[in-house]
Design an enzyme around this catalytic site. Structure first.
Site, PDB file in Angstrom:
ATOM      1  N   ASP A 139     -19.461  -4.671  18.082  1.00  0.00           N
ATOM      2  CA  ASP A 139     -20.875  -4.296  18.017  1.00  0.00           C
ATOM      3  C   ASP A 139     -21.149  -3.252  16.946  1.00  0.00           C
ATOM      4  O   ASP A 139     -22.304  -2.929  16.692  1.00  0.00           O
ATOM      5  CB  ASP A 139     -21.349  -3.789  19.387  1.00  0.00           C
ATOM      6  CG  ASP A 139     -22.620  -4.476  19.839  1.00  0.00           C
ATOM      7  OD1 ASP A 139     -22.881  -5.601  19.373  1.00  0.00           O
ATOM      8  OD2 ASP A 139     -23.355  -3.889  20.648  1.00  0.00           O
ATOM      9  N   ASP A 437     -22.878  -3.433  34.104  1.00  0.00           N
ATOM     10  CA  ASP A 437     -21.886  -4.040  34.990  1.00  0.00           C
ATOM     11  C   ASP A 437     -22.339  -3.945  36.446  1.00  0.00           C
ATOM     12  O   ASP A 437     -22.361  -4.949  37.173  1.00  0.00           O
ATOM     13  CB  ASP A 437     -20.520  -3.387  34.788  1.00  0.00           C
ATOM     14  CG  ASP A 437     -20.583  -1.870  34.733  1.00  0.00           C
ATOM     15  OD1 ASP A 437     -21.684  -1.297  34.918  1.00  0.00           O
ATOM     16  OD2 ASP A 437     -19.534  -1.243  34.503  1.00  0.00           O
TER      17      ASP A 437
END
Length: 722
Positions: A139, A437
């Site tokens: 990223d 998450d």
């Protein structure tokens, strides 16, 4: 996906923990104690001379009672599971395909060699190689990471056959060659030389900050580095997808580098956005039914880990609504007594077996095997993506290097691709919180998916833990903000989750969503009774009062149960002591500042940025202090101002209380006991304030400000204690 079975048909078993019945009985008694305490508080408010103090204590005890209830929900039905991977028997062509997602974002905080070792360790799984596809999401769009993975692809052609031919257990090259037990054969020594050469090239490139032409002149991928122009930045760059290795010979896994398109004017949704990009790219290229997500520092420690996961994912009795199999996070290099509670034993081990007895564990962000189908709606309702032919059940049968496949993969990795789609809301990893998450796992459970906790005797994965208190606190500030984003949204576990889940499961999720609320009782109990003690005023019942014993019983009972949890899950007394101390440190730093940051963000007074936790441990002095179990407070940081202030306040109260024993008669005994307990916990802070001269000591500026704040708080007590 269903295998043949050897001998017994059972690939896994589960059994309840033996502590379940005693814990249920204790929960009844502790609940009665809490009810009695609340009655005492209400009675005290009615007859109180100082309503403010009584209300603050009541608020603190309400928070403590609620958090105890959330913890207790995970103690009522804990279970342990056992898998039998040796019974899983299938022909190589019958094994399900496996896509592995590895996420990285910064080549300086997450060294490329760390990414390389993680990738090589999973490529070398004891699993049909041609069934594995490893996708690395960069990223940060770093040419340094791409170069490192190009080197890894070359080295893997030698490393993977060596591991499988010699039954190597440590399949991370760095771990294997660093161990004293590695083979000294000529083949192993030659491989070690190759690895060291690769490592030196990669580290040289990282140190110089650019990929020199000499390193890539003869490489087939050299032209890709032309993309890194002056206009290329980590926040603004085109999509880059490179197939560094593919399994056309069925001897090696696929290795694909993915850096999604970034634009400053398009939201990228941090890690959740990167994972959704990998979901789409992998759907185009391989579309494996099973997905493993890993952080770049979590290398494989057990080559049979996929077989452990398949013991559940291939079981037709449970796999219809089985969304994911979560493995615990384990950490290498943790010092003997884990002074920073880096193992996070309660959330990663103790609470997880409790969740497993309900609907299954929360998603921990790494070490998780997903059923791809789980990302596309509830078990009974398939939500197709915008390109229906790339749904979770499609068989990807085209070569991944085909031009039309690569073109489509680039298209789905574009920064505007998700506009007006279900990605991030109904499909894939969910947006709306920094803790993607936790939020994604919660939404999957609400949709009807279940999960399973799998903890083999030989740890599945090992990662790196912070070696400095600044990194520990900084990481958990981000967690705190993300958890509060969920708690104060329409997806609050207690309101949104109670219907699709259950009361106990909702309370379990609340334990994390309201984690930062621990700061409220810790601040109140860390300052208010101490100020009262300094001024000789009692805020708790005196020793002759029967209510005195209720406080003693609740305190000792709560701590005894916490210690019992720790010991029964394989912990030690010293680790437990450090864990409860770090609970206080976190409550007065990361939870406190996370709560503050979330409040400011809600009022549009602050913007929370996502900072990658450094996983590079190059400071030898810092490592030495860590190994000696000396607290390292790192550079000057205001994060330590509250805990230092509380430490000073408790020391002053303790000394005043000792003097007062001889003049007050009965006196504020509970206040003195509380201050004494806090002083013992704060010994490393006093040492860092006064006795130490190394770089890890508390900065003088923080000590001065904490002393000044303590003086102000003590002085103000004269007015509000009247």
């Amino acid at each position: 996906m269903e295998p043949q079975r050897k001998h017994s048909t059972a690939l896994h078993t589960c059994h309840p923990c033996r502590r379940t019945i005693p814990y249920r009985i204790y929960a009844v008694f502790h609940t009665c104690g809490i009810i009695a305490l609340m009655y005492h508080h209400v009675h005290s408010i009615v007859n109180a001379n100082n309503t403010l103090i009584t209300c603050l204590l009541l608020l603190s005890d309400i928070v403590l009672a609620f958090m105890w209830a959330t913890t207790t929900s995970l103690r009522l039905n804990p279970i342990h599971r056992t898998e039998y991977p040796e019974k899983y028997a299938a022909k190589p062509e019958d094994f399900p395909k496996l896509d592995v997602f590895i996420c990285t974002a910064d080549p300086y905080k997450e060294p490329p060699m760390m990414v390389v070792n993680t990738a090589l360790s999973v490529m070398a799984y004891e699993y049909p190689s041609h069934k594995i596809s490893v996708y690395v999401s960069d990223d940060g769009g770093s040419s340094l990471t791409l170069f490192a993975l190009m080197e890894a692809a070359k080295f893997s052609k030698h490393w993977l056959p060596f591991c499988k031919n010699n039954n190597v257990q440590d399949r991370s090259p760095e771990v294997y060659f660093s161990s004293k037990s590695h083979s000294s054969s000529d083949e192993a020594e030659n491989l070690k030389m190759m690895y060291e050469d690769m490592k030196s090239r990669v580290e040289h490139v990282v140190e110089s900050g650019k990929v020199e032409t000499a390193f890539i002149a003869c490489d087939q991928f050299s032209c890709v580095f032309d993309l890194w122009t002056d206009k290329f930045t980590r926040h603004d760059h085109p999509t880059i997808i490179m197939v560094l290795q593919h399994n056309e010979t069925e001897m090696m896994p696929n290795l694909i580098y993915v850096s999604r398109e970034k634009s400053k004017v398009s939201p990228h949704h941090f890690k959740a956005g990167a994972l959704n990009t990998l979901l789409r790219v992998s759907a185009v290229m391989t579309n494996s039914p099973i997905i493993l997500t890993l952080d770049c520092d979590m290398y494989s420690n057990n080559p049979t880990t996929p077989l452990h996961a398949l013991c559940y994912l291939s079981d037709p009795k449970i796999n219809f609504d089985l969304g994911f199999v979560q493995f615990p996070q384990k950490f290498q290099g943790v010092n003997k007594n884990d002074i920073y509670a880096s193992e996070l034993k309660r959330p990663f081990d103790i609470n997880t077996v409790g969740f497993d007895g309900l609907m299954g564990p929360v998603h921990m962000g790494t070490g998780c095997f997903f059923n791809r189908r789980a990302f596309y709606g509830p078990p009974t309702t398939l939500i197709l993506p915008e390109i229906e032919t790339f749904g979770p059940n499609r068989i990807a049968d085209k070569p991944i290097k085909a031009q039309d496949i690569l073109a489509l993969a680039h298209d789905v990795a574009g920064c505007n691709y998700e506009c007006n789609t279900n990605w991030g809301s109904k499909i894939g990893f969910r947006y709306g919180s920094l803790v993607e998450d936790y939020f994604t796992g919660f939404m999957l459970h609400c949709e009807g998916w279940r999960s399973i906790f799998c903890s083999p005797t030989k740890a599945a994965f090992y990662g790196d833990s912070p070696k400095c208190l600044t990194d520990v606190i900084g990481q958990q500030i981000r967690w705190s903000v993300g958890l509060l984003e969920v708690a104060f949204s329409r997806y609050n576990p207690l309101t949104y989750g109670i219907k699709p889940l259950s009361l106990l499961m909702s309370l379990g999720y609340c334990h994390y969503a309201f984690w930062p609320f621990w700061c409220i009782p810790l601040v109140v109990y860390g300052i208010l009774p101490q100020v009262a003690l300094i001024h000789g005023v009692s805020v708790f019942p005196k020793a002759s009062d029967p209510w005195f014993w209720l406080y003693i019983i609740l305190f000792l009972g709560g701590y005894a149960q916490d210690l019992s949890d720790f010991l029964l899950e394989g912990g030690t007394y010293r680790k437990w002591w450090n864990d409860q101390r770090m609970w206080m440190v976190r409550g007065l730093s990361s939870f406190f500042f996370g709560f503050t940051e979330f409040t400011l963000k809600t009022l549009n007074l602050s913007t929370q940025g996502y900072n990658v936790t450094s996983k590079s441990n190059d400071d030898n002095e810092q490592m030495k202090r860590y190994e000696q179990e000396i607290f390292d407070f790192g550079p000057s940081s205001s994060m330590f101002l509250p805990i230092t202030t509380v430490a000073i306040m408790n020391l002053l109260a303790f000394m005043r209380g000792l003097y007062g024993i001889f003049t007050w008669g009965e006196g504020p005994v509970l206040e003195l006991m509380l201050a004494s307990f806090a002083v013992v916990n704060c010994l490393p802070i006093y040492e860092a304030m006064v006795l130490r001269i190394d770089d890890g000591k508390l900065p003088k500026r923080i000590c001065f400000l904490a002393g000044l704040l303590s003086f102000v708080l003590t002085g103000s007590g004269y007015f509000f204690l009247k």
